[in-house]
Scaffold this active site. Structure first.
Site, PDB file in Angstrom:
ATOM      1  N   SER A  34      68.336 -44.475  29.032  1.00  0.00           N
ATOM      2  CA  SER A  34      66.901 -44.758  29.182  1.00  0.00           C
ATOM      3  C   SER A  34      66.188 -44.935  27.843  1.00  0.00           C
ATOM      4  CB  SER A  34      66.226 -43.633  29.987  1.00  0.00           C
ATOM      5  OG  SER A  34      66.482 -42.370  29.417  1.00  0.00           O
ATOM      6  N   HIS A  35      66.843 -44.668  26.753  1.00  0.00           N
ATOM      7  CA  HIS A  35      66.193 -44.780  25.437  1.00  0.00           C
ATOM      8  C   HIS A  35      67.083 -45.572  24.503  1.00  0.00           C
ATOM      9  CE1 HIS A  35      64.137 -43.506  21.704  1.00  0.00           C
ATOM     10  NE2 HIS A  35      63.132 -43.219  22.484  1.00  0.00           N
ATOM     11  N   PHE A  36      67.156 -46.893  24.581  1.00  0.00           N
ATOM     12  CA  PHE A  36      66.501 -47.728  25.595  1.00  0.00           C
ATOM     13  C   PHE A  36      67.588 -48.516  26.305  1.00  0.00           C
ATOM     14  CE2 PHE A  36      63.496 -47.102  22.168  1.00  0.00           C
ATOM     15  CZ  PHE A  36      62.372 -46.655  22.831  1.00  0.00           C
TER      16      PHE A  36
END
Lengths: 134, 167
Positions: A34-36
């Protein structure tokens, strides 16, 4: 969020003076999902958290077992920290003996290249019977 | 668990300021011992403020951009602990905003109590599509703004204009 103890290994510890630690960032870490999603970067806030963990190990003792971030000045993010990086963390105490907290200079490097530097990182001891919001 | 440190966007003025929330839960797994109980690492409060600033960049630029990549921070300071169940109120404002960079400051509060301050963070603006799927990001933005029409299945970047009206 998947954040627990961040520092994988402390390779040098001189109590009250300095420490060196290691933080490995394998591709398997969930945070990179999620990052990223299209450009995986390890968050600078978590590098800061790892440096605080390492600095706490320098000043921790039986009387003051837990320390936490009080303030930080002049944080510089110099390069992206990516999956596969082996991050080496350095903290060195720079305050005098009469200082109320503990002040450090800190940096995170990969292959001797600085990735993040902090000119002044100050920790304060957590007092067991005195919650901060009292 | 996704590294999402902002849950709701309550208000914003493009190019100026944004107010958002981060809800904390005992079921999250970042808590660490502090004093008599558990506390949220202050560094994650910083992450919440930086992500709030990034959302303000997204909401402030015509060509979607993401200011999620900080290059420097002049100062951060903690004031009080954040404990499980607290709701962080995040306020960020742009001190400077141009085509390439943002200088922003912010504060996190719980109730009327300041818990964390951020001063003079510099973020570089990065094209959104290089780091995330813009359609996914816009759906999440709609969810955070509690926009039911824009949150329908299939809502995508093409709906962006309908999502970005000032709140």
């Amino acid at each position: 969020m998947v954040v627990r103890v961040l520092v994988d290994r402390i390779t040098l510890l001189e109590p009250s003076i300095r420490a060196v630690g290691r933080l490995n960032l394998p591709e398997t870490l969930e945070i990179f999902d999620s990052h990223f999603p299209r450009f995986a970067v390890f968050p600078g806030s978590l590098i800061l958290q790892a440096l605080v963990e390492l600095a706490a190990a320098v000043v921790r003792d039986a009387n003051q077992p837990t320390w936490e971030l009080n303030s930080a000045n002049e944080i510089r993010f110099r390069r992206y920290v990516r999956p596969g990086d082996e991050l080496e963390l350095w903290v060195e105490r720079v305050d005098g003996p009469d200082h109320g907290g503990a002040v450090f200079r800190a940096r995170a490097v990969v292959d001797e290249t600085p990735m993040m530097t902090i000119r002044r990182l100050e920790l304060i001891a957590t007092k067991p019977n005195e919650p901060a919001d009292a | 668990m996704p590294f999402h440190a902002v849950d709701r966007i309550d208000a914003y003025e493009p190019g100026v300021s944004l107010q958002a929330r981060k809800l904390t839960s005992a079921r999250e797994d970042y808590w660490r011992p502090s004093g008599d109980g558990l506390a949220m690492p202050a560094e994650l409060v910083l992450e919440s403020l930086l992500q709030a600033a990034s959302w303000l960049v997204v909401l402030s630029t015509d060509a979607p951009r993401c200011g999620a990549l900080p290059v420097s921070i002049e100062r951060v300071s903690t004031h009080h602990r954040v404990v499980p169940g607290d709701v962080l109120s995040l306020k960020v404002r742009f001190d400077q905003f141009d085509e390439e960079t943002v200088v922003c400051s912010g504060q996190a509060t719980v109730g009327d109590r300041a818990v964390f301050d951020l001063a003079a963070a510099i973020l570089i603006l990065t094209p959104l599509e290089l780091v995330v799927d813009p359609a996914d990001l816009m759906r999440r933005l709609a969810r955070m703004r509690r926009d039911p029409s824009a949150e329908r299945p299939g809502a995508a970047a093409g709906d962006r204009l309908s999502l970005l009206g000032p709140s």
